[in-house]
Design a protein around this motif. Structure first.
Motif, PDB file in Angstrom:
ATOM      1  N   GLU A   1      -5.157  81.170-186.572  1.00 15.11           N
ATOM      2  CA  GLU A   1      -5.357  80.515-185.290  1.00 15.11           C
ATOM      3  C   GLU A   1      -4.238  80.961-184.353  1.00 15.11           C
ATOM      4  N   LYS A   2      -4.586  81.313-183.156  1.00 13.12           N
ATOM      5  CA  LYS A   2      -3.597  81.797-182.206  1.00 13.12           C
ATOM      6  C   LYS A   2      -2.810  80.637-181.607  1.00 13.12           C
ATOM      7  N   LEU A   3      -1.528  80.871-181.440  1.00 18.79           N
ATOM      8  CA  LEU A   3      -0.673  79.918-180.741  1.00 18.79           C
ATOM      9  C   LEU A   3      -0.505  80.417-179.311  1.00 18.79           C
ATOM     10  N   THR A   4      -0.922  79.631-178.350  1.00 22.52           N
ATOM     11  CA  THR A   4      -0.829  80.039-176.945  1.00 22.52           C
ATOM     12  C   THR A   4       0.119  79.111-176.204  1.00 22.52           C
ATOM     13  N   ILE A   5       0.847  79.673-175.264  1.00 20.85           N
ATOM     14  CA  ILE A   5       1.794  78.852-174.504  1.00 20.85           C
ATOM     15  C   ILE A   5       1.353  78.670-173.054  1.00 20.85           C
ATOM     16  N   GLY A   6       0.253  79.305-172.679  1.00 21.36           N
ATOM     17  CA  GLY A   6      -0.182  79.147-171.295  1.00 21.36           C
ATOM     18  C   GLY A   6      -1.427  79.950-170.998  1.00 21.36           C
ATOM     19  N   GLU A   7      -1.815  79.884-169.734  1.00 22.51           N
ATOM     20  CA  GLU A   7      -2.992  80.616-169.278  1.00 22.51           C
ATOM     21  C   GLU A   7      -2.684  81.282-167.938  1.00 22.51           C
ATOM     22  N   LYS A   8      -3.283  82.442-167.731  1.00 22.51           N
ATOM     23  CA  LYS A   8      -3.081  83.161-166.479  1.00 22.51           C
ATOM     24  C   LYS A   8      -4.111  82.716-165.456  1.00 22.51           C
ATOM     25  N   GLN A   9      -3.660  82.537-164.229  1.00 25.70           N
ATOM     26  CA  GLN A   9      -4.535  82.219-163.107  1.00 25.70           C
ATOM     27  C   GLN A   9      -4.247  83.207-161.980  1.00 25.70           C
ATOM     28  N   ASN A  10      -5.289  83.562-161.259  1.00 18.98           N
ATOM     29  CA  ASN A  10      -5.134  84.463-160.113  1.00 18.98           C
ATOM     30  C   ASN A  10      -5.699  83.805-158.868  1.00 18.98           C
ATOM     31  N   LEU A  11      -4.982  83.933-157.783  1.00 16.68           N
ATOM     32  CA  LEU A  11      -5.486  83.454-156.505  1.00 16.68           C
ATOM     33  C   LEU A  11      -5.100  84.436-155.415  1.00 16.68           C
ATOM     34  N   PHE A  12      -5.975  84.565-154.443  1.00 19.02           N
ATOM     35  CA  PHE A  12      -5.672  85.449-153.325  1.00 19.02           C
ATOM     36  C   PHE A  12      -4.947  84.654-152.253  1.00 19.02           C
TER      37      PHE A  12
ATOM     38  N   GLU B   1      -2.375  89.233-150.363  1.00 23.02           N
ATOM     39  CA  GLU B   1      -2.380  89.905-151.655  1.00 23.02           C
ATOM     40  C   GLU B   1      -2.781  88.927-152.751  1.00 23.02           C
ATOM     41  N   ASN B   2      -3.178  89.478-153.863  1.00 23.87           N
ATOM     42  CA  ASN B   2      -3.498  88.661-155.024  1.00 23.87           C
ATOM     43  C   ASN B   2      -2.210  88.264-155.736  1.00 23.87           C
ATOM     44  N   ARG B   3      -2.121  86.985-156.170  1.00 28.06           N
ATOM     45  CA  ARG B   3      -0.943  86.519-156.883  1.00 28.06           C
ATOM     46  C   ARG B   3      -1.344  85.975-158.244  1.00 28.06           C
ATOM     47  N   GLU B   4      -0.566  86.329-159.233  1.00 30.71           N
ATOM     48  CA  GLU B   4      -0.803  85.869-160.598  1.00 30.71           C
ATOM     49  C   GLU B   4       0.224  84.808-160.967  1.00 30.71           C
ATOM     50  N   VAL B   5      -0.254  83.700-161.517  1.00 29.36           N
ATOM     51  CA  VAL B   5       0.641  82.650-162.002  1.00 29.36           C
ATOM     52  C   VAL B   5       0.279  82.341-163.442  1.00 29.36           C
ATOM     53  N   TRP B   6       1.277  81.890-164.195  1.00 27.32           N
ATOM     54  CA  TRP B   6       1.095  81.509-165.591  1.00 27.32           C
ATOM     55  C   TRP B   6       1.311  80.011-165.699  1.00 27.32           C
ATOM     56  N   VAL B   7       0.370  79.308-166.292  1.00 27.67           N
ATOM     57  CA  VAL B   7       0.405  77.849-166.327  1.00 27.67           C
ATOM     58  C   VAL B   7       0.529  77.354-167.769  1.00 27.67           C
ATOM     59  N   HIS B   8       1.521  76.542-168.009  1.00 29.27           N
ATOM     60  CA  HIS B   8       1.738  75.910-169.317  1.00 29.27           C
ATOM     61  C   HIS B   8       1.451  74.422-169.194  1.00 29.27           C
ATOM     62  N   LEU B   9       0.610  73.914-170.084  1.00 31.34           N
ATOM     63  CA  LEU B   9       0.236  72.503-170.069  1.00 31.34           C
ATOM     64  C   LEU B   9       0.961  71.749-171.181  1.00 31.34           C
ATOM     65  N   PRO B  10       1.313  70.491-170.923  1.00 35.50           N
ATOM     66  CA  PRO B  10       2.005  69.693-171.945  1.00 35.50           C
ATOM     67  C   PRO B  10       1.154  69.524-173.203  1.00 35.50           C
ATOM     68  N   LYS B  11       1.801  69.184-174.297  1.00 36.48           N
ATOM     69  CA  LYS B  11       1.111  69.054-175.578  1.00 36.48           C
ATOM     70  C   LYS B  11       0.046  67.960-175.555  1.00 36.48           C
ATOM     71  N   THR B  12       0.243  66.915-174.762  1.00 34.91           N
ATOM     72  CA  THR B  12      -0.719  65.807-174.742  1.00 34.91           C
ATOM     73  C   THR B  12      -1.821  65.995-173.701  1.00 34.91           C
TER      74      THR B  12
END
Length: 351
Positions: free
Chosen positions: A23-34, A40-51
């Motif tokens: 099972e993969k352990l992930t610490i976040g997800e990538k989001q893109n918004l213009f 320009e396009n901007r990439e952000v990385w989002v980490h959500l709390p354990k709960t």
């Protein structure tokens, strides 16, 4: 031949079966918004709390930390926040972390256009793409923050964290748009920029307003850069210390300065961010053992924290569950009943 085939088959089979079960352990997800502001396009990385996705508790809202230089800081910072937010030893609330990946770092994080000439070739201007931080802060406030609020469950409390040019950006944002964030972290900030323009802006701000805005926090870390002293630009140290003197003399800002012996400009962010989080949320940590005799202390602690930060903080349902379990296992029946009632009052939709 058969012997070798059998020998090879076993490790291949093990790799296949183990790989299938992983099972993969992930610490976040990538989001893109213009960004219309930056075009320009901007990439952000989002980490959500354990709960965040815990189906056994009510959906909660979380403070948001906006982390500059996301590609450098995101991995360690998310682990740091999770670690010091774990119950029953939490020093901070669980937070959403938004790491902002750079495109044109100097352009976005510096407040003025550089006039600094290269010592090697005076015809060359250093940091020529600088001076557009006002556009970048507009992107944060008008585009990124609404995007995060729309897509995630957020609380109206936010922190801006930066290092070097990012620290310069954090201080400048506090002075020019203090209401954009509740707390600011500047790790070894480049306050030497443009003939120490931040020192001038700080003096001008206090001359005009007399005090810093109420309810705001600023943490500044400083590296000693011991092994680089002979080559290090002393303007960095002088500007940080000059800023410290001005702020501490005024005394109106919830401010802390941390000096880290043995740390360099490139390493100071790690210990600085740890201390900064504990400083910003000072008062969040509670003593679960004291609640056995005086359960009202929990609400009193959170009331003080809310008054200090200017935002409403209440004990999370996950923490209340931990407290109730502690009271039950130690046979503190009156306190157990108190916290069950408090939980039902704060989180009435799930029993």
């Amino acid at each position: 031949m058969n012997k070798w085939l059998k020998f090879l088959y076993l490790p291949v089979f093990l790799v296949f079966t183990l790989g299938k079960a992983q099972e993969k352990l992930t610490i976040g997800e990538k989001q893109n918004l213009f960004s219309k502001v930056l075009n320009e396009n901007r990439e952000v990385w989002v980490h959500l709390p354990k709960t965040y996705h815990d189906a056994t508790i009510n959906p909660a809202n979380y403070p948001v930390i906006y982390l500059l230089d996301g590609e450098i800081n995101f991995e360690y910072y998310t682990g740091l926040t999770d670690f010091i937010a774990r119950t029953p030893y939490a020093d901070i609330p669980e937070c959403i972390v938004v790491g902002i990946k750079n495109t044109e770092r100097t352009r976005d994080l510096t407040p003025t256009k550089s006039q600094k000439k290269s010592p090697v070739n005076p015809a060359v201007t250093l940091f020529a793409d600088s001076g557009e931080s006002e556009n970048f802060v507009k992107f944060l406030q008008d585009e990124l923050k609404p995007f995060i609020r729309k897509n995630y469950r957020t609380q109206e409390y936010s922190v801006l964290v930066g290092h070097s040019f990012g620290g310069l950006f954090a201080v400048n944002t506090l002075l020019t748009h203090p209401d954009y964030f509740n707390a600011y972290v500047a790790n070894d900030p480049s306050l030497w920029w443009d003939h120490k323009i931040m020192i001038t802006k700080t003096k001008d701000y206090l001359e005009k307003n007399k005090k810093f805005p109420a309810g705001k926090s600023l943490y500044v870390s400083q590296a000693d850069n011991e092994e680089q002293q002979k080559n290090w630009n002393s303007d960095m140290t002088q500007a940080i210390e000059e800023f410290k003197e001005i702020v501490e003399k005024n005394g109106s800002l919830n401010y802390k300065h941390g000096f880290f012996k043995g740390e360099t400009h490139g390493t100071v962010s790690y210990p600085g961010n740890y201390e900064a989080l504990k400083f910003i949320f000072n008062g969040f940590r509670t003593n679960i053992k004291q609640f056995a005799k005086n359960p009202e202390l929990l609400e009193e602690d959170y009331k003080r924290l809310s008054e200090k930060t200017g935002a409403e903080f209440t004990p999370s349902e996950a923490y209340l569950n931990t407290i109730i379990k502690f009271m039950k296992s130690n046979d503190f029946k009156e306190s157990e009943t108190y916290f069950i009632n408090l939980k039902n009052k704060l989180y009435p939709t799930m029993k």
